[in-house]
Design a protein around this motif. Structure first.
Motif, PDB file in Angstrom:
ATOM      1  N   GLY A 272       0.802  -1.216   0.000  1.00 29.16           N
ATOM      2  CA  GLY A 272       0.000   0.000   0.000  1.00 29.16           C
ATOM      3  C   GLY A 272       0.835   1.266   0.000  1.00 29.16           C
ATOM      4  N   LYS A 273       2.143   1.156   0.217  1.00 31.74           N
ATOM      5  CA  LYS A 273       2.990   2.344   0.342  1.00 31.74           C
ATOM      6  C   LYS A 273       3.427   2.858  -1.029  1.00 31.74           C
ATOM      7  CE  LYS A 273       3.072   2.599   4.843  1.00 31.74           C
ATOM      8  NZ  LYS A 273       4.273   2.428   5.659  1.00 31.74           N
ATOM      9  N   LEU A 274       3.326   4.167  -1.218  1.00 31.81           N
ATOM     10  CA  LEU A 274       3.765   4.813  -2.444  1.00 31.81           C
ATOM     11  C   LEU A 274       5.227   5.208  -2.383  1.00 31.81           C
ATOM     12  CD1 LEU A 274       0.614   7.016  -3.054  1.00 31.81           C
ATOM     13  CD2 LEU A 274       1.286   4.950  -4.293  1.00 31.81           C
ATOM     14  N   ALA A 275       5.850   5.000  -1.256  1.00 31.30           N
ATOM     15  CA  ALA A 275       7.286   5.205  -1.074  1.00 31.30           C
ATOM     16  C   ALA A 275       7.719   4.368   0.119  1.00 31.30           C
ATOM     17  CB  ALA A 275       7.616   6.691  -0.838  1.00 31.30           C
ATOM     18  N   MET A 276       9.003   4.129   0.238  1.00 31.66           N
ATOM     19  CA  MET A 276       9.503   3.357   1.370  1.00 31.66           C
ATOM     20  C   MET A 276       9.361   4.149   2.668  1.00 31.66           C
ATOM     21  SD  MET A 276      13.054   1.661   0.005  1.00 31.66           S
ATOM     22  CE  MET A 276      13.877   3.272  -0.065  1.00 31.66           C
ATOM     23  N   ASP A 277       9.180   3.459   3.759  1.00 34.22           N
ATOM     24  CA  ASP A 277       9.261   4.116   5.057  1.00 34.22           C
ATOM     25  C   ASP A 277      10.654   4.731   5.197  1.00 34.22           C
ATOM     26  OD1 ASP A 277       6.688   3.514   6.025  1.00 34.22           O
ATOM     27  OD2 ASP A 277       7.317   1.494   6.579  1.00 34.22           O
ATOM     28  N   GLY A 278      10.706   5.951   5.640  1.00 34.59           N
ATOM     29  CA  GLY A 278      11.980   6.665   5.755  1.00 34.59           C
ATOM     30  C   GLY A 278      12.209   7.655   4.625  1.00 34.59           C
ATOM     31  N   THR A 279      11.449   7.514   3.542  1.00 31.17           N
ATOM     32  CA  THR A 279      11.561   8.461   2.432  1.00 31.17           C
ATOM     33  C   THR A 279      11.031   9.824   2.873  1.00 31.17           C
ATOM     34  OG1 THR A 279      11.283   6.706   0.801  1.00 31.17           O
ATOM     35  CG2 THR A 279      10.843   8.960   0.064  1.00 31.17           C
TER      36      THR A 279
ATOM     37  N   GLU B 107       2.664  10.923 -11.948  1.00 31.16           N
ATOM     38  CA  GLU B 107       1.775  11.623 -12.869  1.00 31.16           C
ATOM     39  C   GLU B 107       1.255  10.691 -13.957  1.00 31.16           C
ATOM     40  OE1 GLU B 107       1.672  15.670 -15.629  1.00 31.16           O
ATOM     41  OE2 GLU B 107       3.580  14.849 -14.979  1.00 31.16           O
ATOM     42  N   TYR B 108      -0.047  10.716 -14.142  1.00 32.02           N
ATOM     43  CA  TYR B 108      -0.735   9.933 -15.174  1.00 32.02           C
ATOM     44  C   TYR B 108      -0.569   8.435 -14.988  1.00 32.02           C
ATOM     45  CZ  TYR B 108      -3.525  10.254 -19.358  1.00 32.02           C
ATOM     46  OH  TYR B 108      -4.572  10.217 -20.228  1.00 32.02           O
ATOM     47  N   ALA B 109      -0.266   7.998 -13.783  1.00 34.19           N
ATOM     48  CA  ALA B 109      -0.146   6.571 -13.500  1.00 34.19           C
ATOM     49  C   ALA B 109      -1.502   5.981 -13.151  1.00 34.19           C
ATOM     50  CB  ALA B 109       0.830   6.354 -12.346  1.00 34.19           C
ATOM     51  N   HIS B 110      -1.600   4.679 -13.246  1.00 37.84           N
ATOM     52  CA  HIS B 110      -2.813   3.942 -12.887  1.00 37.84           C
ATOM     53  C   HIS B 110      -2.454   3.077 -11.680  1.00 37.84           C
ATOM     54  CE1 HIS B 110      -6.797   2.327 -13.787  1.00 37.84           C
ATOM     55  NE2 HIS B 110      -6.314   1.132 -13.503  1.00 37.84           N
ATOM     56  N   ILE B 111      -2.998   3.416 -10.520  1.00 36.78           N
ATOM     57  CA  ILE B 111      -2.634   2.721  -9.282  1.00 36.78           C
ATOM     58  C   ILE B 111      -3.738   1.739  -8.911  1.00 36.78           C
ATOM     59  CG2 ILE B 111      -2.084   2.966  -6.839  1.00 36.78           C
ATOM     60  CD1 ILE B 111      -1.008   5.735  -7.441  1.00 36.78           C
ATOM     61  N   VAL B 112      -3.360   0.495  -8.717  1.00 39.76           N
ATOM     62  CA  VAL B 112      -4.302  -0.529  -8.297  1.00 39.76           C
ATOM     63  C   VAL B 112      -3.844  -1.019  -6.932  1.00 39.76           C
ATOM     64  CG1 VAL B 112      -5.360  -2.750  -8.858  1.00 39.76           C
ATOM     65  CG2 VAL B 112      -4.679  -1.196 -10.682  1.00 39.76           C
ATOM     66  N   ARG B 113      -4.485  -0.583  -5.906  1.00 40.75           N
ATOM     67  CA  ARG B 113      -4.216  -0.965  -4.529  1.00 40.75           C
ATOM     68  C   ARG B 113      -4.242   0.280  -3.663  1.00 40.75           C
ATOM     69  NH1 ARG B 113       0.243  -5.490  -2.760  1.00 40.75           N
ATOM     70  NH2 ARG B 113      -0.363  -5.596  -0.585  1.00 40.75           N
ATOM     71  N   ASP B 114      -4.075   0.078  -2.364  1.00 41.96           N
ATOM     72  CA  ASP B 114      -4.079   1.226  -1.454  1.00 41.96           C
ATOM     73  C   ASP B 114      -3.033   2.246  -1.874  1.00 41.96           C
ATOM     74  OD1 ASP B 114      -5.891  -0.222  -0.052  1.00 41.96           O
ATOM     75  OD2 ASP B 114      -4.523  -0.845   1.512  1.00 41.96           O
ATOM     76  N   ALA B 115      -3.346   3.505  -1.689  1.00 42.00           N
ATOM     77  CA  ALA B 115      -2.395   4.570  -1.948  1.00 42.00           C
ATOM     78  C   ALA B 115      -2.038   5.203  -0.609  1.00 42.00           C
ATOM     79  CB  ALA B 115      -2.989   5.604  -2.900  1.00 42.00           C
TER      80      ALA B 115
END
Length: 378
Positions: free
Chosen positions: A193-200, A209-217
């Motif tokens: 579900g993470k859009l970046a690593m913990d610590g980022t 931008e213009y991405a298609h995300i399937v799952r928690d954001a």
């Protein structure tokens, strides 16, 4: 006679570097101000699959490259070309051969990508980065005549040691900055579900931008800065009954600083934040454009969701509403319905063993015709 022959040989040697070298499929060209089109034979234009270019390209030369990419070109090597800026729409094309992945070696001297520069559609195209991570205009990965998928992605060359790969994304070596996700499909399944690593700490502009995300954001708690257009025009899927279930969770207790148009036209229905930070987000520009709710919590606690009370008693969730619940539907993160429960009560118990992993999307419909969507962890 000998002097004439020497003169002709000298002239031929002078123009040789600017002519296309190699067979008709593997060609090397040094562009020195001569139009690229005139340096390629008709046979090469029809057959070239691997093209290496040095020198400086004129803007008209990119039209030739777009045509070659559209048709048969498989690899374009600009690594040693003298180019610091790709012009707008540089590689904008729709690929006809969808059975092959294209590869473009970006110039090592590149510092800026103009609007729509990497807007390749129809099939995957990998742009290989051997220099610094460039700055962008808008829609570097797409946006014109595009489906809701991002076919373009960036990869690091084997000798690029300025950055690192981690969880299918490009990060700074210290993990402080996320530059771009990279799964090669244009559909991003956020890890856990993470859009970046913990610590980022920072998510760079245009990252999703213009991405298609399937799952928690989910934006992790460590993030304090998100750049220009980082989530502009992000899209998602819908549940099987046609309802969107796309929301954003930001775990940071202090709202991260946003750049320009960070969430422009992104399809987030709701924003979940730490309960104690709700007022901060409601007063933070950019964040307060969303309906804001408290994040679901674990343990035996109560969480408010727009009039709902959700109590975790260990083995089950108790959903308590201020009015009669007409129907509860449960979906996986991929949008598949796994449970449909009609009811006429304002209190419902949901056993955790019946919930799909990694989390369940619960759509709760009320007798008055309104509805609410929450997520629950098994």
């Amino acid at each position: 006679m000998k002097q004439l022959l020497y003169t002709l040989l000298a002239l031929f040697a002078a123009v040789l570097p600017a002519m296309a070298q190699g067979d008709n499929t593997h060609v090397a060209v040094n562009v020195d101000g001569t139009p690229l089109e005139s340096l390629l034979t008709e046979e090469q234009k029809a057959q070239v699959t691997h093209l290496t270019i040095t020198g400086t390209l004129a803007e008209d030369d990119y039209a030739v490259l777009r045509e070659l990419l559209t048709n048969q070109l498989e690899e374009l090597n600009l690594r040693n070309a003298d180019i610091d800026t790709l012009p707008a729409h540089a590689f904008e094309c729709t690929l006809t051969r969808k059975d092959k992945e294209r590869t473009v070696q970006l110039p090592k001297s590149l510092v800026y990508l103009s609007d729509y520069a990497l807007n390749v559609n129809g099939s995957k195209c990998a742009f290989i980065l051997s220099g610094i991570f460039p700055s962008f205009g808008k829609y570097p990965y797409g946006g014109v005549n595009r489906s809701n998928f991002r076919y373009t992605f960036l990869k690091l060359s084997e000798d690029n040691t300025r950055y690192k790969y981690e969880n299918d994304a490009i990060y700074s070596l210290d993990g402080d900055t996320l530059y771009t996700p990279n799964d090669g499909e244009g559909i991003f399944f956020a890890s856990g579900g993470k859009l970046a690593m913990d610590g980022t700490r920072a998510i760079l502009g245009n990252a999703y931008e213009y991405a298609h995300i399937v799952r928690d954001a989910v934006i992790p708690a460590s993030v304090d800065t998100i750049g220009d257009r980082a989530f502009a025009e992000v899209t998602t899927s819908y549940t099987t009954d046609g309802n969107p279930y796309f929301w954003l969770t930001c775990e940071a207790t202090i709202p991260p600083k946003l750049g320009k148009d960070t969430f422009k036209d992104a399809r987030f229905q709701k924003l979940f934040v730490p309960y104690e930070s709700i007022e901060l987000y409601k007063n933070a520009p950019g964040w307060n454009d969303f309906p804001i709710f408290a994040m679901p919590t674990s343990g035996i606690t109560q969480t408010k969701h727009n009039g709902l009370m959700v109590k975790d008693n260990g083995n089950a969730y108790i959903v308590i509403a201020g009015q009669v619940i007409k129907h509860i539907r449960c979906y996986t993160v991929a949008g598949q319905q796994v449970m449909s429960l009609p009811t006429k009560s304002s209190t419902i118990e949901i056993c955790k063993d019946n919930l799909p992993k990694p989390c369940a999307i619960m759509r709760i419909s009320f007798a008055d015709g309104t509805s609410e969507t929450i997520k629950l962890k098994p």
